[in-house]
Enzyme design. Structure first.
Site, mmCIF file in Angstrom:
data_model
loop_
_atom_site.group_PDB
_atom_site.id
_atom_site.type_symbol
_atom_site.label_atom_id
_atom_site.label_comp_id
_atom_site.label_asym_id
_atom_site.label_seq_id
_atom_site.Cartn_x
_atom_site.Cartn_y
_atom_site.Cartn_z
ATOM 1 N N ASP A 161 0.841 -1.197 0.000
ATOM 2 C CA ASP A 161 0.000 0.000 0.000
ATOM 3 C C ASP A 161 0.876 1.246 0.000
ATOM 4 O OD1 ASP A 161 -2.187 -1.661 0.208
ATOM 5 O OD2 ASP A 161 -2.310 -1.469 2.391
HETATM 6 N N1 URA Z 1 -1.223 -5.901 3.914
HETATM 7 C C1 URA Z 1 -1.708 -4.636 3.932
HETATM 8 O O1 URA Z 1 -2.737 -4.371 4.526
HETATM 9 N N2 URA Z 1 -1.026 -3.695 3.269
HETATM 10 C C2 URA Z 1 0.131 -3.920 2.636
HETATM 11 O O2 URA Z 1 0.717 -2.994 2.065
HETATM 12 C C3 URA Z 1 0.635 -5.225 2.629
HETATM 13 C C4 URA Z 1 -0.061 -6.210 3.269
#
Ligand code: URA
Length: 250
Positions: free
Chosen positions: A109
């Protein structure tokens, strides 16, 4: 059988980050570039990129058809090959990596930090991403709230997630409670799949929304602690082998 990857000398040197095409032309004109030991004057000459001995000021330029990068992804950067408006992880690397076909293997993310592999090897990327390959990803998270033994058991049993992003049954996962001050906690989460916002949604479903998330490990490969957020380096051959081997889930 060795395959030939023939290209113009100036393109090769530009791909290797030695300068723009005009700068490379000047270097060649100045007699600073040799091919197979002989000075060259024509920056448009065709060379076998992988096997030719090209030197700049005596320094051997190494072309590798396949490139693998370990990036400590910083917060605020998109995991994408390109984006019109926002900075992507590819913008953190010299342009030759994109020119050589490197792409992020999987997605973190925008606000997640940590280990991201960027590779021109589609098979390796598939190994890392495919849920069928069952590669463990380890995350460090800070959360609001306090987690307990029953949360560890619920992670181990496999959480049923039902939230505004949809519904899914998570595979059994690992939760380790590292510390808590009563208001917030630090935890480590091990998952072997990569659903949308997976770790955040798993922790939120137990009443512990994530305030900071960092990926520490993919399979047997750990993030190099010497890399600050935004820094990167190429993987060593040993590290590539770690990613290629079956995950023993240790
Ligand atoms: N899980 C999440 O919620 N975000 C990420 O970036 C990676 C795994």
């Amino acid at each position: 059988m060795a395959t030939k990857n023939t290209m113009r000398l100036d393109r090769l040197m530009t791909l290797l980050g030695e300068g723009t095409r005009a700068q490379v032309k000047d270097m060649v004109r100045a007699g600073r570039v040799t091919v197979e030991g002989a000075p060259v004057r024509d920056s448009g000459m065709q060379v076998d990129a992988e096997h030719a001995q090209v030197r700049l000021d005596g320094r051997l330029l190494a072309y590798k058809a396949v490139r693998h990068v370990m990036l400590n992804k910083p917060q605020g950067t998109l995991t994408a090959a390109r984006d019109k408006r926002q900075r992507t992880v590819m913008d953190l690397l010299p342009p030759m990596y994109a020119a050589m076909g490197c792409m992020p293997a999987g997605r973190l993310d925008k606000d997640t930090e940590g280990l991201l592999i960027i590779t021109s090897d589609g098979q390796l990327a598939h190994r890392i991403i495919s849920p069928k390959k069952d590669v463990t990803k380890v995350y460090f998270a800070r959360v609001d709230g306090v987690l307990h033994e029953e949360d560890i058991a619920a992670f181990a049993a496999g959480l049923h997630i039902d939230d505004s992003d949809g519904t899914f049954d998570a595979r059994p996962a690992g939760l380790t409670i590292l510390s808590t001050d009563g208001a917030s906690s630090e935890v480590r989460v091990r998952v072997s799949e990569g659903k949308y916002h997976q770790v955040k949604r798993m922790l939120s479903s137990r009443g512990a929304p994530v305030t900071y998330l960092k990926r520490e490990r993919i399979g047997a490969l750990a993030l190099d602690p010497a890399l600050a957020p935004g820094q990167w380096r190429e993987l060593t051959d040993e590290e590539v082998a770690l990613l290629e081997q079956e995950d023993d889930h240790a």
